[in-house]
Design an enzyme around this catalytic site. Structure first.
Site, short mmCIF file in Angstrom:
data_model
loop_
_atom_site.label_atom_id
_atom_site.label_comp_id
_atom_site.label_asym_id
_atom_site.label_seq_id
_atom_site.Cartn_x
_atom_site.Cartn_y
_atom_site.Cartn_z
N ASN A 9 4.94 -0.20 3.87
CA ASN A 9 3.57 0.51 3.92
C ASN A 9 2.83 -0.80 4.06
O ASN A 9 2.48 -1.10 2.71
CB ASN A 9 3.31 1.52 3.01
CG ASN A 9 1.85 1.84 2.96
OD1 ASN A 9 1.20 1.81 4.11
ND2 ASN A 9 1.45 2.27 1.74
N LYS A 11 -0.24 -0.98 4.26
CA LYS A 11 -1.87 -0.62 3.88
C LYS A 11 -2.66 -1.19 4.64
O LYS A 11 -2.62 -1.33 5.72
CB LYS A 11 -1.99 -0.91 2.38
CG LYS A 11 -0.83 -0.34 1.42
CD LYS A 11 -1.31 -0.83 0.11
CE LYS A 11 0.00 -0.66 -0.83
NZ LYS A 11 0.00 0.29 -1.79
N HIS A 97 -0.65 9.88 1.13
CA HIS A 97 -0.44 8.88 0.20
C HIS A 97 -1.53 8.69 -0.93
O HIS A 97 -2.68 9.28 -0.69
CB HIS A 97 -0.64 7.17 0.84
CG HIS A 97 -0.26 6.01 0.18
ND1 HIS A 97 -1.10 5.65 -0.82
CD2 HIS A 97 0.89 5.55 0.19
CE1 HIS A 97 -0.47 4.50 -1.38
NE2 HIS A 97 0.82 4.53 -0.82
N GLU A 169 5.84 9.05 -5.70
CA GLU A 169 5.42 7.59 -6.02
C GLU A 169 4.61 7.91 -7.41
O GLU A 169 3.06 8.49 -7.15
CB GLU A 169 4.57 7.25 -5.06
CG GLU A 169 5.23 6.71 -3.45
CD GLU A 169 4.39 5.90 -2.72
OE1 GLU A 169 5.16 4.78 -2.55
OE2 GLU A 169 3.66 6.24 -2.39
N GLY A 175 1.31 -0.71 -6.63
CA GLY A 175 0.67 -2.02 -6.56
C GLY A 175 0.14 -2.40 -7.78
O GLY A 175 -0.43 -3.39 -8.15
N GLY A 235 5.34 -1.08 -0.78
CA GLY A 235 3.86 -1.64 -0.42
C GLY A 235 3.86 -2.97 -0.13
O GLY A 235 4.56 -3.60 0.58
C1 PEP Z 1 2.90 1.81 -1.48
O1 PEP Z 1 2.12 1.69 -1.06
O2 PEP Z 1 3.17 3.30 -1.35
C2 PEP Z 1 3.48 1.36 -2.62
C3 PEP Z 1 4.62 2.14 -3.21
O3 PEP Z 1 3.11 0.28 -2.94
P1 PEP Z 1 3.52 -0.78 -4.07
O4 PEP Z 1 5.01 -1.23 -3.30
O5 PEP Z 1 2.96 -2.17 -3.79
O6 PEP Z 1 3.49 -0.26 -5.15
#
Ligand code: PEP
Length: 255
Positions: A9, A11, A97, A169, A175, A235
């Site tokens: 992802n 973003k 998300h 998640e 993040g 992410g």
């Molecule tokens: C995400 O964007 O869904 C995510 C899990 O981000 P990260 O891996 O950066 O925590």
């Protein structure tokens, strides 16, 4: 047997031209050292979809979008429909998300409508759920996630397990560099699978459940070794080709 999925992802990072260079280099890496037995997907900004489509077409890497409109068409300025995504070669779409739930007030009802629109256009929704830090601290994480799952999925009718993906998640892990312990992630993914069974029977049991939240090369193998974790929604680490590939290879070694 569920094939692991490593879904990047991106973003709101990179330009489309950076993305095309990145994707070509990824395919070269995969040509010299394929990641067999693992499905790959990249969820990129809308502007990247059309330029990436010819590069990723007929490759092992599915082209994905990060959102979609629940509407089929009409006066919805700024929105992009499922048919538009499908038309440019999109195969998977992240819906619900936590950043969209938080920044745009997306409700379970809206997430459900978006997931239905994606499935109706013959693409795969990656439906995201997860609790806030305060909800976990209050011991409410299971109730919160079960309610999100029912609210975001009930009414869908996947005829096959590969028509749907769910990502657990925990919001406090996204993040932040703080990952759920493998045991906590497993417990929540197992709970997710129970709800999928309740909603969709045996088909639901075979739906892939991903963990997301600061997955990195160093923690991926332990997370993916858990019985109910079928890969990751990644992410930050998916923006770095070596990290993305290392995470995919960690899924392969557990497949
Ligand atoms: C995400 O964007 O869904 C995510 C899990 O981000 P990260 O891996 O950066 O925590």
């Amino acid at each position: 047997m569920r094939t692991p999925l490593i879904a990047g992802n991106w973003k709101m990072f990179t330009t489309a031209s950076e993305a095309t260079t990145w994707a070509r280099a990824l395919l070269e890496d995969l040509a010299s050292d394929p990641v067999r037995g693992v499905d790959l997907a990249l969820h990129v900004p809308f502007t990247h979809l059309a330029p990436l489509a010819p590069i990723l077409r007929d490759t092992a890497v599915a082209l994905g979008a990060q959102d979609v409109s629940a509407h089929a068409e009409g006066a919805h300025t700024g929105e992009v429909s499922a048919a538009m995504l499908k038309d440019v070669g999109t195969r998977t779409v992240v819906v619900g998300h936590s950043e969209r739930r938080a920044d745009h007030g997306e409700s379970d009802e809206l997430v459900l409508a978006k997931a239905a629109a994606v499935m109706a256009a013959d693409m795969v929704p990656v439906v995201c759920v997860g609790e806030l830090e305060a909800e976990r601290a209050a011991g409410r994480h299971e109730d919160v996630v079960v309610a999100q799952l029912r609210g975001s999925l009930a009414g869908l009718s996947p005829a096959r397990a590969d028509q749907l993906v769910v990502a657990y998640e925990p919001v406090w892990a996204i993040g932040t560099g703080r990952t759920a312990t493998a045991a906590d992630a497993q417990a929540m993914c197992a709970l997710t699978r129970q709800v999928l069974h309740e909603l969709f029977g045996e088909t639901g049991t075979a739906v892939r459940v991903l963990y997301g939240g600061s997955v990195k090369p160093g923690n991926a193998a332990e997370l993916f070794a858990q019985a109910d974790i079928d890969g990751g929604l990644v992410g930050g680490a998916s923006l770095d080709r070596d990290s993305y590939l290392a995470i995919a290879r960690a899924a392969r070694s557990n497949a």
